[in-house]
Design an enzyme around this catalytic site. Structure first.
Site, PDB file in Angstrom:
ATOM      1  N   ASP A 186     -17.027  -9.931 -10.899  1.00  0.00           N
ATOM      2  CA  ASP A 186     -17.035  -9.217  -9.621  1.00  0.00           C
ATOM      3  C   ASP A 186     -16.355  -7.860  -9.743  1.00  0.00           C
ATOM      4  O   ASP A 186     -16.774  -6.874  -9.116  1.00  0.00           O
ATOM      5  CB  ASP A 186     -16.338 -10.061  -8.555  1.00  0.00           C
ATOM      6  CG  ASP A 186     -16.669  -9.599  -7.138  1.00  0.00           C
ATOM      7  OD1 ASP A 186     -17.817  -9.153  -6.913  1.00  0.00           O
ATOM      8  OD2 ASP A 186     -15.794  -9.691  -6.267  1.00  0.00           O
ATOM      9  N   GLU A 229       0.856  -1.188   0.000  1.00  0.00           N
ATOM     10  CA  GLU A 229       0.000   0.000   0.000  1.00  0.00           C
ATOM     11  C   GLU A 229       0.890   1.236   0.000  1.00  0.00           C
ATOM     12  O   GLU A 229       2.055   1.174   0.409  1.00  0.00           O
ATOM     13  CB  GLU A 229      -0.910   0.005   1.239  1.00  0.00           C
ATOM     14  CG  GLU A 229      -1.799  -1.216   1.385  1.00  0.00           C
ATOM     15  CD  GLU A 229      -2.895  -1.280   0.337  1.00  0.00           C
ATOM     16  OE1 GLU A 229      -3.086  -0.274  -0.383  1.00  0.00           O
ATOM     17  OE2 GLU A 229      -3.548  -2.336   0.225  1.00  0.00           O
TER      18      GLU A 229
END
Length: 228
Positions: free
Chosen positions: A93, A68
């Site tokens: 999805d 991240e």
């Protein structure tokens, strides 16, 4: 898996979802490439998760290491990611996530819908999909390098394709009509070297068709011209 093989494998599902959700197929494919490292990432191999989507999927979830960014600083951490039974489920999805957003902000990714690929790549980042500041440009580079924008054209209902199909039908009609005209003129003795005309008809049906009426009237004038 070769790069083109990977693209060919996921492109049909990306295009099918684009028709239902308006998520550009080029974006879907580029994100799959980037997020899964061409299908080789541990998350993809272990969970059929092509897009790094977190949470619980159709087959549960897996904990995986991830990077991240806090500002421009990469931080190594671990997170729970969605697990799927197949790549097709992962692609569906992904489209659903972009279409429906999140509970706190359902329209989070709506700037992507129906957008050109450059705008879509920017809007997916602005929606919070990734923390990497270079994410949009990485996607754009993949799309342009592998010409993924070609998949954004809906081949089942596209005006350019329809025009091409109409032109092809017209060209076929011109060839058929030209052959009949050449045979007719030749049978009446009004046309020399019909084989030469037929060869020209194959190469330039529109051009020959524009000449034949003029030739027909010229020859007929000569035949019907009164003797002096």
């Amino acid at each position: 898996m070769a790069q083109q093989e990977f693209i060919a494998k996921i492109a049909p599902a990306a295009v099918a979802d684009m028709k239902k959700t308006r998520v550009p197929a080029s974006l879907t494919i580029a994100q799959a490439i980037l997020e899964s490292n061409w299908g080789k990432s541990g998350l993809t191999v272990n969970a059929n998760n092509l897009f790094g989507i977190k949470g619980t999927g159709t087959a549960g979830s897996v904990n995986m290491p991830t990077t991240e960014y806090v500002g421009s600083t990469p931080i190594q951490t671990s997170a729970k990611f969605r697990k799927y039974n197949s790549w097709a489920e992962s692609i569906a999805d992904h489209s659903a996530l972009i279409l429906n957003g999140t509970r706190d902000k359902p329209t989070r990714y709506h700037g992507v819908l129906g957008a050109d690929y450059k705008t879509a790549c920017q809007k997916i980042k602005e929606g919070g999909y990734a923390t990497d500041p270079a994410y949009p440009q990485k996607l754009i580079n993949l799309i342009e390098t592998y010409a993924l924008h070609q998949y954004d054209v809906d081949k089942s209902d596209n005006s350019v394709d329809k025009e091409a199909a109409t032109a092809l039908k017209l060209e076929d009609w011109e060839r058929e009509a030209g052959l009949k005209a050449i045979d007719s003129l030749a049978c009446k003795g009004l046309l020399n070297d019909p084989d030469k005309w037929k060869k020209r008809l194959t190469d330039d049906p529109a051009g020959v068709m524009s000449e034949l009426p003029w030739l027909m009237f010229t020859m007929l004038d000569r035949v019907t011209e009164p003797a002096k």
